[in-house]
Write a protein that holds these residues in place. Structure first.
Motif, PDB file in Angstrom:
ATOM      1  N   PHE A 188      41.688  50.407  36.114  1.00  0.00           N
ATOM      2  CA  PHE A 188      43.045  50.757  34.265  1.00  0.00           C
ATOM      3  C   PHE A 188      43.435  52.479  35.303  1.00  0.00           C
ATOM      4  O   PHE A 188      45.053  52.377  34.795  1.00  0.00           O
ATOM      5  CB  PHE A 188      42.427  50.496  33.219  1.00  0.00           C
ATOM      6  CG  PHE A 188      43.549  50.996  32.482  1.00  0.00           C
ATOM      7  CD1 PHE A 188      44.952  49.280  32.518  1.00  0.00           C
ATOM      8  CD2 PHE A 188      44.096  51.224  31.406  1.00  0.00           C
ATOM      9  CE1 PHE A 188      45.461  49.668  31.410  1.00  0.00           C
ATOM     10  CE2 PHE A 188      45.148  51.765  31.200  1.00  0.00           C
ATOM     11  CZ  PHE A 188      46.119  50.462  30.794  1.00  0.00           C
ATOM     12  N   PHE A 189      43.000  53.118  35.037  1.00  0.00           N
ATOM     13  CA  PHE A 189      43.515  54.400  34.243  1.00  0.00           C
ATOM     14  C   PHE A 189      43.669  54.911  35.591  1.00  0.00           C
ATOM     15  O   PHE A 189      44.476  54.834  36.268  1.00  0.00           O
ATOM     16  CB  PHE A 189      42.512  55.488  33.810  1.00  0.00           C
ATOM     17  CG  PHE A 189      42.700  55.559  32.179  1.00  0.00           C
ATOM     18  CD1 PHE A 189      43.775  55.439  31.899  1.00  0.00           C
ATOM     19  CD2 PHE A 189      41.819  54.767  31.667  1.00  0.00           C
ATOM     20  CE1 PHE A 189      43.812  55.155  30.008  1.00  0.00           C
ATOM     21  CE2 PHE A 189      41.274  54.614  30.512  1.00  0.00           C
ATOM     22  CZ  PHE A 189      42.525  54.788  29.567  1.00  0.00           C
ATOM     23  N   THR A 190      42.896  54.851  37.189  1.00  0.00           N
ATOM     24  CA  THR A 190      43.068  55.063  38.602  1.00  0.00           C
ATOM     25  C   THR A 190      44.497  54.384  38.894  1.00  0.00           C
ATOM     26  O   THR A 190      45.081  54.887  39.627  1.00  0.00           O
ATOM     27  CB  THR A 190      42.025  54.556  39.384  1.00  0.00           C
ATOM     28  OG1 THR A 190      41.475  53.178  39.321  1.00  0.00           O
ATOM     29  CG2 THR A 190      41.454  55.563  39.299  1.00  0.00           C
ATOM     30  N   ILE A 209      46.871  46.960  38.248  1.00  0.00           N
ATOM     31  CA  ILE A 209      46.456  47.502  36.514  1.00  0.00           C
ATOM     32  C   ILE A 209      46.064  46.202  35.419  1.00  0.00           C
ATOM     33  O   ILE A 209      45.228  46.525  34.503  1.00  0.00           O
ATOM     34  CB  ILE A 209      48.354  48.434  35.961  1.00  0.00           C
ATOM     35  CG1 ILE A 209      48.018  49.290  36.483  1.00  0.00           C
ATOM     36  CG2 ILE A 209      48.069  47.911  34.998  1.00  0.00           C
ATOM     37  CD1 ILE A 209      49.366  49.611  36.942  1.00  0.00           C
ATOM     38  N   GLN A 210      46.791  45.000  35.603  1.00  0.00           N
ATOM     39  CA  GLN A 210      46.236  43.540  35.068  1.00  0.00           C
ATOM     40  C   GLN A 210      44.788  43.247  34.617  1.00  0.00           C
ATOM     41  O   GLN A 210      44.665  43.152  34.232  1.00  0.00           O
ATOM     42  CB  GLN A 210      47.863  42.630  35.561  1.00  0.00           C
ATOM     43  CG  GLN A 210      48.627  43.518  34.994  1.00  0.00           C
ATOM     44  CD  GLN A 210      50.100  42.276  35.798  1.00  0.00           C
ATOM     45  OE1 GLN A 210      50.540  40.944  35.503  1.00  0.00           O
ATOM     46  NE2 GLN A 210      50.420  42.474  37.160  1.00  0.00           N
ATOM     47  N   GLN A 211      44.533  43.224  36.271  1.00  0.00           N
ATOM     48  CA  GLN A 211      43.240  42.797  36.314  1.00  0.00           C
ATOM     49  C   GLN A 211      42.277  43.374  35.621  1.00  0.00           C
ATOM     50  O   GLN A 211      41.757  43.121  34.803  1.00  0.00           O
ATOM     51  CB  GLN A 211      43.098  42.609  38.052  1.00  0.00           C
ATOM     52  CG  GLN A 211      41.841  41.996  37.927  1.00  0.00           C
ATOM     53  CD  GLN A 211      41.267  42.613  39.895  1.00  0.00           C
ATOM     54  OE1 GLN A 211      40.951  43.420  40.181  1.00  0.00           O
ATOM     55  NE2 GLN A 211      41.090  41.254  40.328  1.00  0.00           N
ATOM     56  N   SER A 212      42.240  44.792  35.852  1.00  0.00           N
ATOM     57  CA  SER A 212      41.663  46.034  34.909  1.00  0.00           C
ATOM     58  C   SER A 212      41.442  45.647  33.327  1.00  0.00           C
ATOM     59  O   SER A 212      40.373  45.550  33.149  1.00  0.00           O
ATOM     60  CB  SER A 212      41.343  47.563  35.665  1.00  0.00           C
ATOM     61  OG  SER A 212      42.940  48.026  35.147  1.00  0.00           O
ATOM     62  N   LEU A 213      42.751  45.126  33.234  1.00  0.00           N
ATOM     63  CA  LEU A 213      42.986  45.776  31.723  1.00  0.00           C
ATOM     64  C   LEU A 213      42.857  44.245  30.329  1.00  0.00           C
ATOM     65  O   LEU A 213      41.574  44.023  29.897  1.00  0.00           O
ATOM     66  CB  LEU A 213      45.037  44.873  31.027  1.00  0.00           C
ATOM     67  CG  LEU A 213      45.200  45.394  29.750  1.00  0.00           C
ATOM     68  CD1 LEU A 213      45.393  46.259  29.532  1.00  0.00           C
ATOM     69  CD2 LEU A 213      47.013  45.196  30.049  1.00  0.00           C
ATOM     70  N   ALA A 214      41.981  42.779  31.781  1.00  0.00           N
ATOM     71  CA  ALA A 214      41.699  41.576  31.057  1.00  0.00           C
ATOM     72  C   ALA A 214      39.849  42.225  30.971  1.00  0.00           C
ATOM     73  O   ALA A 214      39.818  41.615  29.082  1.00  0.00           O
ATOM     74  CB  ALA A 214      41.755  41.022  32.646  1.00  0.00           C
ATOM     75  N   PHE A 215      39.416  42.328  32.057  1.00  0.00           N
ATOM     76  CA  PHE A 215      38.405  43.198  31.558  1.00  0.00           C
ATOM     77  C   PHE A 215      37.826  44.391  30.241  1.00  0.00           C
ATOM     78  O   PHE A 215      36.833  44.772  29.955  1.00  0.00           O
ATOM     79  CB  PHE A 215      37.241  43.720  32.876  1.00  0.00           C
ATOM     80  CG  PHE A 215      37.233  42.151  33.641  1.00  0.00           C
ATOM     81  CD1 PHE A 215      36.359  42.129  33.727  1.00  0.00           C
ATOM     82  CD2 PHE A 215      38.008  42.454  34.828  1.00  0.00           C
ATOM     83  CE1 PHE A 215      36.128  40.736  34.628  1.00  0.00           C
ATOM     84  CE2 PHE A 215      38.428  40.929  35.349  1.00  0.00           C
ATOM     85  CZ  PHE A 215      36.586  40.486  35.002  1.00  0.00           C
ATOM     86  N   TRP A 228      39.839  50.310  41.138  1.00  0.00           N
ATOM     87  CA  TRP A 228      40.021  51.763  41.678  1.00  0.00           C
ATOM     88  C   TRP A 228      39.533  51.722  42.984  1.00  0.00           C
ATOM     89  O   TRP A 228      39.737  52.982  44.032  1.00  0.00           O
ATOM     90  CB  TRP A 228      38.570  52.035  41.008  1.00  0.00           C
ATOM     91  CG  TRP A 228      36.961  51.639  40.787  1.00  0.00           C
ATOM     92  CD1 TRP A 228      36.528  50.902  39.701  1.00  0.00           C
ATOM     93  CD2 TRP A 228      35.984  52.078  41.989  1.00  0.00           C
ATOM     94  NE1 TRP A 228      35.446  50.628  40.551  1.00  0.00           N
ATOM     95  CE2 TRP A 228      34.912  51.374  41.699  1.00  0.00           C
ATOM     96  CE3 TRP A 228      36.485  52.861  43.124  1.00  0.00           C
ATOM     97  CZ2 TRP A 228      33.525  52.117  42.612  1.00  0.00           C
ATOM     98  CZ3 TRP A 228      34.947  53.700  43.637  1.00  0.00           C
ATOM     99  CH2 TRP A 228      33.871  52.725  43.303  1.00  0.00           C
ATOM    100  N   LEU A 229      38.726  50.725  43.913  1.00  0.00           N
ATOM    101  CA  LEU A 229      38.771  51.204  45.166  1.00  0.00           C
ATOM    102  C   LEU A 229      39.979  50.815  45.978  1.00  0.00           C
ATOM    103  O   LEU A 229      39.888  51.471  46.912  1.00  0.00           O
ATOM    104  CB  LEU A 229      37.249  49.536  45.699  1.00  0.00           C
ATOM    105  CG  LEU A 229      36.077  49.974  44.920  1.00  0.00           C
ATOM    106  CD1 LEU A 229      35.123  48.389  45.769  1.00  0.00           C
ATOM    107  CD2 LEU A 229      35.562  51.269  45.845  1.00  0.00           C
TER     108      LEU A 229
END
Length: 430
Positions: free
Chosen positions: A37-39, A77-83, A280-281
């Motif tokens: 999310f942050f990266t 961002i949306q994908q990481s926000l889900a987790f 992040w990858l």
């Protein structure tokens, strides 16, 4: 009544308290969600800032490839926000259905996973068209295509919610997602497109890898650019590996669950940690391999919007320094107006010189007013820029061999010239 471990995993009901294996898995998935999310947010903010500055200075659409990376960062961002929302379940010691958090998590899983696949495929298609076919959409059509893709992504989520507004997002194993009884919606509104994206990304980058090597062998690519083309071809292998590695485990497990195959919380959360690492990858991968675009000085690099094909690949940026010199119009008092426009050949030559490099420049405006001869110059008389470019890139072994061969020729030539000078005049006549 006793329930098997698999039936607990596949259940769509609230689970509280969290089993120890589920809690441990959610912690790992949440950590990788935070990192992604942050990266991704940092990359998105950097590119958004550059686009705003670019538009203010140049008043035209910026580099299309950078805009695609901006959209990929927004998808991540949306994908990481889900987790990242798993933190809520950890704090509550349970996954509860029928609340806003469960709905938000299901929405971001649906849109984030699909969007990540769509934009990875879009970047691959754009690179293939630009690098192999030498084709690029106009700015208007490009923006229309971007809008169409986001419409498709959100429509796939909205259609499912419209069909089943009451229980579409429930607990789906280790987090909230589409109810398992809606297998057709899972397949046709989500995983079908992800599998298409995975297959297409592999095919596209494999084709670019083969075609680049073919052009290198047939000398269709100039010798001066062959080493750079080889490095770009190596990158073509990395992109599909990263995307398929991140998405295939969870997609395969979800497809297996449609056949009611047994699953465990440990395996499911491990797959979740892998797919949320996509963010992040992606940031790491594109920052390293396309760093010449992402981290170059946009304010000084007026050719940023012209970088295409191999120009967009660089493992490390090439920094230049110096000033830039251009000569612009002089407006005479008598009404004569002379303007010098660079020719197409000079522009293409400049583009060739700036490949793999970034340039920094400074402008020096000289305001002059000629007096005495009756000829006056109004406004800015001369705008001066000087460009000094320095390129730095690793060399191939073949290049070192070529340099050694050229030095040997120079030494032989020098020796022949020296011997010729020692000969008497008549001996020099062949």
């Amino acid at each position: 009544m006793f329930q098997s471990a698999s039936s607990v995993v596949l259940s769509t009901q609230t689970i509280s308290p969290l089993p120890s294996d589920l809690r441990s898995g959610l912690i790992v998935a949440s950590v990788f969600g935070f990192i992604s999310f942050f990266t991704s947010l940092g990359l998105f903010a950097l590119l958004a800032y550059r686009f705003i500055r670019w538009r203010q200075k140049h008043q035209r659409f910026p580099n299309q490839f950078l805009f695609l990376i901006l959209n990929l960062a927004f998808a991540d961002i949306q994908q990481s926000l889900a987790f990242l929302l798993n933190v809520k379940w950890l704090g509550s010691n349970g996954i509860f259905i029928g609340n806003n958090t469960c709905f938000a998590q299901g929405w971001f899983v649906s849109t984030g996973d699909l969007a990540s696949g769509v934009w990875c495929l879009a970047i691959g298609l754009h690179t293939f068209a630009d690098l192999i076919l030498n084709f690029r959409l106009s700015a208007g059509k490009f923006v229309g295509l971007v809008a169409s893709l986001w419409t498709f992504i959100y429509a796939c989520a909205v259609i499912g919610i419209a069909m089943h507004p009451k229980d579409y997002y429930v607990r789906a194993g280790a987090w909230c997602w589409v109810n398992e009884k809606y297998d057709n919606e899972r397949l046709y509104l989500h995983y079908l497109w992800i599998f298409i994206a995975e297959f297409s990304v592999v095919i596209i980058y494999a084709a670019m890898f083969v075609l680049l090597h073919y052009r290198i062998r047939t000398h269709a690519i100039p010798t001066a650019e062959s080493s750079h083309a080889r490095r770009a071809a190596k990158y073509m292998v990395i992109y599909p590996i990263v995307y398929v590695f991140c998405t295939l485990p969870l997609a395969s497990m979800r497809m297996a669950s449609m056949s009611h195959d047994p699953m465990t919380f440990t395996a499911l959360t491990a797959a979740g940690a892998i797919i949320t690492s996509n963010g992040w990858l992606d940031v790491l991968l594109y920052t390293l391999t396309r760093r010449v675009l992402l981290l170059s000085n946009a304010d000084a690099d007026s050719a940023l919007d012209e970088k295409r094909g191999l120009d967009t690949f660089a493992f490390r940026p090439d920094y230049g320094w110096g000033t830039t010199t251009t000569i612009t119009a002089l407006k005479m008092k008598g009404g004569n107006h002379h303007t010098h426009h660079p020719s197409k050949s000079s522009r293409s030559g400049s583009r060739a010189m700036t490949r793999l490099g970034s340039r920094q420049g400074s402008e020096e405006e000289l305001w002059r007013h000629h007096q005495g001869s009756g000829v006056g110059v109004e406004g800015p008389g001369v705008t001066k820029e000087t460009v000094v470019q320095v390129r730095s890139e690793p060399m191939e072994l073949t290049e070192f061999a070529g340099m050694g061969y050229m030095k040997e020729i120079e030494r032989t030539s020098s020796f022949d010239s020296a011997q010729e000078e020692k000969l008497p005049p008549l001996a020099r006549i062949e």
